[in-house]
Design an enzyme around this catalytic site. Structure first.
Site, short mmCIF file in Angstrom:
data_model
loop_
_atom_site.label_atom_id
_atom_site.label_comp_id
_atom_site.label_asym_id
_atom_site.label_seq_id
_atom_site.Cartn_x
_atom_site.Cartn_y
_atom_site.Cartn_z
N GLU A 329 0.82 -1.22 0.00
CA GLU A 329 0.00 0.00 0.00
C GLU A 329 0.85 1.27 0.00
OE1 GLU A 329 -3.26 -0.19 2.81
OE2 GLU A 329 -3.34 -2.38 2.65
N GLU A 442 -4.57 -8.73 1.00
CA GLU A 442 -5.45 -8.66 2.17
C GLU A 442 -6.77 -8.04 1.74
OE1 GLU A 442 -4.28 -5.05 4.85
OE2 GLU A 442 -2.41 -5.93 4.12
#
EC number: 3.2.1.4
Length: 514
Positions: A329, A442
């Site tokens: 991220e 995720e």
């Protein structure tokens, strides 16, 4: 004579037995290596720019965004992803051009968002009239040079026209700053804004793309055939996976866990392999207990190599495939390796990623595989912060990761199902990174505001029928503040997951002994 040889042989064996293992330092990847690699990497994305050479200069026309300019012949150029940027480069500098529509924003907001993380590094800010454009020029410096030949001087050139902005970023060093500034000035003097000509890139059926994973070592193999995938989980307490498996009455094929960059090897990796599960280690480029500081620069300089080498040594001995998800991220400002903490320079993240990969490969740890995993939303949401800017290169990435959560009905989101979360991202990554298997690093769904059991059922069906290149999915099985992601909180969610895991296309023990 034979006795002498025998004694010498014994001495040699004793010395080698008790001597510590000597590891090699990470091979150094340069900025130029990164830029050249990006230019030549194969994609399915159709470039919509043209470069023509005439009278000692190049002319580049970007039809996607409707502008053209000239540049000197001693520059290399990259137009492979011209939807996002075009790049000029040589060994002394990089010049990136980004084009943006200022929808619902004005130029002052744009500049504030661009500079908010570098304000303390700004050397000057002024306006200049170039080619009848009122150009805002902002110069800033990264004071810590990371290595000999580092490029740590930056200039932004901001051209605002018709509620659009053309942003130019120059990256160079002090020695070459003056000459490269003149080059940018000359580029701006030749800029013309033209009509845009769009090209359709979606000329293939993405539903037919089905990759596979086959990683083999002398001891183990990790195999995920076409049209099959592995379901895995993350837990706050790693061995909670045993409770979930007991409740589900079945095996879970992978487990992800986090490690800060200063944490040594965790033998839990071996335990997962012994159970046939894929270990997925997410390296965070910050440290414990000081988790609020970025350590990207320290990673590049090798300050955590000794700790990383504990992973290299033990994973190499394990001789089983292990996945490493490095600095996930990175396109979100909440991570300490985002542009917010790296001087608006995505090259630093890429160098850190490459440094870690090189450390494994240089020391013969060929059973480590590496995942690059952006978020589905780039924050701040501008082209200059798009995930594509952070891609380290095919040489360093084995699997493309994706992350998108269903946060439910909030001020910023609504309850969303799989297509809404992953369709656009999946298609984009298939175009930009073909021949790479994908995983969801995720994800999870809240239970309120919609039907989470249906979300789970939909996920299994969609991956099977439309997202066949996704080979691993990881459910974030932990409540996160107000978001109730833990599946154990809902009998109906457990029932839906149990039904999904019964399907014969779900691999339960993907790691097997050879």
């Amino acid at each position: 004579m034979k006795k002498v040889v025998a004694v010498l042989l014994v001495i040699f064996l004793i010395i080698n037995f008790f001597s510590p293992t000597v590891f090699s330092t990470s091979k150094k990847t340069t900025y130029y290596d990164l830029w050249l690699s990006s230019k030549y990497e194969q994609t399915l994305y159709k470039t919509n720019s043209r470069v023509v050479y005439s009278r000692g200069k190049y002319k580049l026309t970007n039809y996607n965004h409707g502008y053209s300019f000239q540049f000197p012949k001693d520059f290399n150029f990259d137009i492979a992803k011209d939807k996002y940027y075009v790049r000029l480069f040589n060994k002394s500098c990089r010049i990136d051009l980004y084009h943006e529509n200022l929808t619902n924003k004005n130029i002052n907001t744009y500049i504030d968002d661009l500079t908010k993380s570098i304000r303390k590094n700004i050397i000057f800010s002024r306006y200049a009239k170039i080619n009848n454009y009122n150009v805002r020029i902002i110069g800033y410096e990264r004071k810590n040079k990371l290595f000999e030949g580092d490029l740590n001087y930056y200039h932004y050139y901001i051209i605002n026209y018709k509620n659009k902005v053309l942003l130019i970023q120059l990256k160079t060093d002090l020695k070459n700053l003056s000459i490269n500034k003149k080059t940018v000035d000359q580029i701006i003097k030749t800029i013309n804004f033209n009509e845009r000509k769009k090209v359709n890139n979606y000329n293939f059926d993405y539903r037919t793309v089905s990759g596979e994973i086959n990683y083999l070592t002398n001891g183990y193999k990790l195999s995920i055939p076409k049209e099959k995938f592995v379901f895995g989980t993350f837990h706050e307490h790693s061995r909670d996976i045993d409770k979930l498996e007991k409740t589900l009455e079945t095996r879970i094929g992978a487990q992800m866990f986090y490690k800060n960059i200063n944490q040594p090897y965790d033998s839990y990796t071996e335990e997962l392999v012994s159970k046939g599960k894929i270990p997925i280690v997410t390296f965070l480029m910050n440290t414990v207990p000081d988790s609020s500081e970025s350590y990207v620069e320290k990673v590049i300089k090798g300050e955590f190599d000794n700790t990383l080498l504990t992973w290299v040594e033990n994973v190499k001995k394990l001789n089983a495939p292990v996945l490493f998800r490095i600095g996930n991220e990175m396109n979100g400002e909440w991570t300490f390796w985002s542009l917010k903490y790296t001087y608006n320079d995505p090259d630093l993240y890429k160098l850190a990623f490459a440094h870690i990969v090189n450390l494994f490969k240089t020391n013969g740890c060929n059973n480590a595989y590496f995942v690059w995993n952006p978020n589905n939303k780039s924050i701040p949401n501008y082209i200059w912060n798009d995930a594509v800017l952070f891609y380290p290169g095919n040489k360093f990435v084995d699997i493309i990761g994706m992350t998108a959560y269903n946060f439910g009905n909030t001020k910023y989101s609504k309850f969303s199902y799989f297509d809404e979360l992953y369709s656009d991202m999946y298609k984009t990554y298939l175009l930009n990174y073909p021949n790479k298997p994908m995983m969801i690093g995720e994800f999870a769904s809240v239970s309120s505001g919609g039907d989470r059991p249906l979300f789970i059922k939909d996920m299994f069906e969609k991956i099977k029928t439309k997202y066949k290149n996704i080979k691993i999915v990881i459910w974030f099985n932990k409540n996160d503040g107000e978001y109730d992601f833990d599946l154990m909180n809902s009998d109906l969610s457990i029932k839906a997951l149990k039904e999904g895991l019964k399907q014969d296309w779900i691999i339960k023990e993907p790691i097997q002994k050879n």
